[in-house]
Design a protein around this motif. Structure first.
Motif, mmCIF file in Angstrom:
data_model
loop_
_atom_site.group_PDB
_atom_site.id
_atom_site.type_symbol
_atom_site.label_atom_id
_atom_site.label_comp_id
_atom_site.label_asym_id
_atom_site.label_seq_id
_atom_site.Cartn_x
_atom_site.Cartn_y
_atom_site.Cartn_z
ATOM 1 N N LYS A 106 -0.860 -10.737 -1.971
ATOM 2 C CA LYS A 106 0.511 -11.225 -1.788
ATOM 3 C C LYS A 106 0.799 -11.476 -0.311
ATOM 4 O O LYS A 106 1.632 -12.287 0.040
ATOM 5 N N LEU A 178 -4.765 3.330 4.133
ATOM 6 C CA LEU A 178 -5.032 2.121 3.345
ATOM 7 C C LEU A 178 -3.744 1.340 3.110
ATOM 8 O O LEU A 178 -3.698 0.111 3.250
ATOM 9 N N ARG A 179 -2.675 2.070 2.810
ATOM 10 C CA ARG A 179 -1.409 1.393 2.525
ATOM 11 C C ARG A 179 -0.729 0.852 3.778
ATOM 12 O O ARG A 179 0.119 -0.026 3.693
ATOM 13 N N GLU A 241 -11.008 -4.033 -7.487
ATOM 14 C CA GLU A 241 -9.781 -3.945 -8.306
ATOM 15 C C GLU A 241 -9.038 -2.634 -8.043
ATOM 16 O O GLU A 241 -7.809 -2.606 -7.987
ATOM 17 N N GLU A 242 -9.816 -1.553 -7.884
ATOM 18 C CA GLU A 242 -9.158 -0.261 -7.623
ATOM 19 C C GLU A 242 -8.371 -0.311 -6.306
ATOM 20 O O GLU A 242 -7.231 0.145 -6.227
ATOM 21 N N GLU A 245 -5.294 -2.176 -6.887
ATOM 22 C CA GLU A 245 -4.312 -1.397 -7.636
ATOM 23 C C GLU A 245 -3.601 -0.404 -6.720
ATOM 24 O O GLU A 245 -2.372 -0.246 -6.793
ATOM 25 N N ILE A 246 -4.381 0.249 -5.859
ATOM 26 C CA ILE A 246 -3.778 1.261 -4.979
ATOM 27 C C ILE A 246 -2.798 0.613 -4.007
ATOM 28 O O ILE A 246 -1.783 1.197 -3.650
ATOM 29 N N ASP A 248 -1.175 -2.201 -4.591
ATOM 30 C CA ASP A 248 -0.270 -3.075 -5.353
ATOM 31 C C ASP A 248 -0.553 -4.565 -5.130
ATOM 32 O O ASP A 248 0.373 -5.371 -5.116
ATOM 33 N N TRP A 249 -1.822 -4.881 -4.935
ATOM 34 C CA TRP A 249 -2.258 -6.280 -4.789
ATOM 35 C C TRP A 249 -1.560 -6.964 -3.603
ATOM 36 O O TRP A 249 -1.376 -8.176 -3.585
#
Lengths: 477, 236
Positions: A106, A178-179, A241-242, A245-246, A248-249
């Motif tokens: 995104k 990561l976030r 993909e994981e 997911e973590i 939120d794409w």
């Protein structure tokens, strides 16, 4: 060399290292005594064999491949003349904006330049250097990258856009960092040591580095060569993909490979879902690995970019998946040629360290007063311009160190300005060449704009040998 | 206890109707607003990435088998899988508890920094690989190369361990109740100390096993690989 007066043998120097010449022939003796130095077993080789026999362990060093291989220097641009017209060199717009990671994320990275800073760890580099890289890169609107040691607050604060590496070791890897990353890069391999893991020797494992890596201070740290939670490409698909997911794409996922079987690896990375594929050629640097790896594994960056581009074209994902190329990118010309051969962006490691004073004979006290570092190079058994002793942590100019005194030799503010200047020059050079080729966007550079100066580079780059229409392996024979 | 359960706001999430991506998004962003403290995930059918990246004191019950990475990078949440799970259960777990009532495939609890992973039956190879501070308790056996390069934390194996156990160990400690097929490089059996007994009793208790700590062997690093060139005075 032999001291003629007393026959004693002294130490000589080759390739920046102290070399044992105890048994080497004195100069001119070959002619005097009717001998002939072997090409195969020349004195360098002889000295190396003796060193191996003496030590019983292989050499560890930093930097990338030093041997001469076909590179971007072997290509030149066919700039505009009568058949096509150039853009005005200084005034007409030539866009350098680069977007990475729009395939699935995104929030793709929107850079002002196609030049990025490669992953280099806190641990191998000092905190001051990481800060300088972040601030310098941010000043020109580009990204920096963490390394095999986690993310520091300093580099997050100083980097407008920060790519967070997910490496086999997972040192310091955590969901909070990561976030707060702008992209995540799954590192499968690196050009200096494709197939091998990282290494950080005990002298660089300070308390802070040890704590970030959950290791005892002072031990020699070996990083795994394979990820702990996935193995083959099908598993990589699920791993990516994981990560999505973590996060939120939200952020792009890069996959970095060391250049070996490039076409296959790029295709697998694309199939696994990478937004960006980073291909690191054999000239790519490292802070420390086995010399035999650096010089004898992987393919040149020139060959790698062409193969990577071919893979993206075959999968019909050009423009959808971006290609970032690294390994020996030094100048704006290198950047422009990489782009013309199919890269969307480049990544730079060693050259930004050079911009910060790596291998210089001086360092700058408080960013101002030059102080000689020659003696410190001598203590490492090397000299300015030839040093590759990043592994020691005793960097004479304070870059690849964790020593509290040595790291003061890079003032972050001074360093940030140097990095900014250097990246700015490269960006201007790319745009200059692009304008001369008649392009209003550096990404419009294309293979047709290039010819080769050597048969080898023509074959690797798949462009004609200059003055001919011959592309070895493609046209004629 | 009953009162607590009755007052907890629970939610049922049917993965047959709303996919994993929506579930994870809700678990990341929707819990606090709704005040939900417990989520029952229905029809998991082996889906990957169930309840990854959580950072909330929520209880998640997965009512069936899960695929890869269930509970990945977990913080604070208590996740239970009422079934078996695929690869890399609770990889990089930071805190909280991930419990699998059945069997798991490879790399369970890989590179975790904290928290507890409980596998009630067997775990496949490389269980606890690269662990950095988490604890793992396996009720049954573990496969080969378990706790490879494990840095910190504990791996408890109530059954047998396969080949190469604890290869290249750093400071993590392994306790094995059954047979060890072979030890990996630099791993060695050591006498159990009082501290080991206490640590093990605590871990077994939290995991819900009542084995006697005295039945376990301790495996730890011989620390001979800590200095890569120890014979040569750091001359690389």
């Amino acid at each position: 060399m032999t001291d003629k007066a007393n026959g004693e043998v002294t130490q000589g120097e080759t390739r920046g290292e102290t070399r044992d010449l105890t048994h080497a022939l004195p100069e001119n003796d070959a002619v005097t005594h009717g001998g002939q130095e072997s090409h195969l077993y020349n004195r360098d080789v002889q000295a190396w064999v003796r060193k191996a026999a003496n030590r019983g362990i292989y050499d560890i060093r930093g930097m990338g491949a030093k041997r001469k291989v076909p590179h971007f220097d072997d290509l030149v641009f066919l700039t505009a003349s009568a058949s096509r017209y150039p853009l005005e060199g200084y005034r007409e717009r030539c866009d350098t904006r680069t977007v990475l990671g729009a395939r699935n994320a995104k929030r793709p990275l929107e850079l002002d330049t196609p030049i990025t800073i490669a992953g280099m760890s806190f641990g191998s580099l000092s905190a001051n250097v990481k800060e300088a890289l972040g601030r310098g890169a941010s000043a020109v609107g580009t990204s920096t990258t963490t390394g095999d040691g986690g993310m520091t607050d300093e580099e997050r604060r100083s980097s407008k856009m920060l790519v967070y590496q997910c490496l086999p070791s997972r040192y310091g890897f955590n969901p909070d960092d990561l976030r707060r990353a702008d992209a995540v890069e799954v590192v499968i391999g690196q050009g200096a040591k494709p197939g091998g893991g990282g290494m950080l020797l005990g002298q660089k494992i300070s308390e802070r580095v040890a704590s970030m890596r959950t290791l005892p201070a002072g031990i020699d740290q070996r990083s795994a060569s394979r990820h702990p939670d996935w193995t083959g490409p099908d598993d990589l698909t699920i791993k990516i993909e994981e990560l999505r997911e973590i996060t939120d794409w939200e952020i792009p996922v890069y996959v970095k490979i060391g250049a070996t079987r490039v076409e296959n690896d790029v295709k697998l990375a694309v199939k696994a879902g990478a937004d960006v594929v980073v291909v690191d050629g054999m000239q790519g640097g490292t802070a420390a690995t086995q010399d035999v790896y650096i010089e004898h594994a992987g393919i040149p960056t020139l060959a790698a970019v062409v193969q990577a581009n071919a893979a993206l074209e075959e999968l019909d994902v050009k423009g959808e998946v971006q290609l970032v190329v690294s390994g020996g990118i030094r100048t704006g010309a290198d950047v422009a040629k990489a782009i013309a051969l199919g890269a969307d962006a480049v990544s730079i490691g060693q050259a930004v360290l050079l911009a910060l004073g790596c291998n210089d004979h001086v360092w700058y006290k408080d960013g101002k007063t030059p102080v000689s570092a020659v003696k410190d190079y001598e203590e490492l058994g090397t000299k300015p311009g030839m040093c590759h002793h990043m592994q020691t942590g005793r960097c004479p100019v304070g870059i690849t160190t964790q020593d509290p005194e040595l790291e003061k030799r890079v003032d972050p503010e001074w360093g940030a300005k140097r990095v900014r200047n250097y990246l700015q020059v490269l960006n201007m050079e790319v745009a200059t060449l692009a304008r001369a080729c008649g392009k209003s966007d550096v990404h419009h550079l294309e293979r047709e704009d290039l010819v080769a100066l050597t048969i080898e580079s023509a074959a690797m780059a798949k462009v004609p040998l200059a003055g001919t229409d011959w592309i070895p392996g493609v046209t004629g024979f | 206890m009953e009162q607590e359960v009755r007052s907890r706001k629970a939610l049922e999430w049917d993965l047959g109707e709303s996919p994993v991506r929506e579930l994870n998004n809700y678990l990341h962003h929707g819990l606090a607003e709704d005040g939900v403290e417990e989520v029952r995930v229905l029809k998991p059918d082996g889906a990957h990435h169930i309840a990854v990246g959580l950072d909330a004191p929520v209880k998640v019950e997965v009512m069936g088998n899960a695929g890869y990475y269930v509970g990945g990078m977990n913080k604070r949440a208590e996740i239970t899988v009422h079934g078996s799970a695929g690869w890399s259960v609770a990889e990089n777990i930071m805190s909280g508890v991930v419990r699998i009532e059945g069997y798991v495939s490879e790399c369970a609890g890989a590179s975790g920094h904290g928290g507890l992973v409980v596998i009630e039956k067997d775990a496949s190879s490389r269980c606890g690989i690269s662990m950095k501070g988490n604890d793992i308790v396996v009720g049954g056996d573990v496969g080969h190369f378990s706790a490879f390069m494990a840095q910190k934390g504990h791996l408890v194996v109530c059954g047998d361990a396969g080949d190469g156990l604890g290869d290249s160990l750093y400071e993590a400690v392994i306790y094995v109740r059954g047979r060890i097929k072979s030890l990996g490089a630099d791993a060695q059996e050591e006498p159990m100390t009082e501290e080991d007994h206490a640590t093990l009793a605590d871990l077994l208790g939290r995991a819900g096993f009542d084995h006697d700590p005295g039945e376990f062997k301790r495996v730890a690093s011989a620390r001979k690989l800590y200095h890569w060139n120890s014979e040569h005075d750091q001359e690389y």
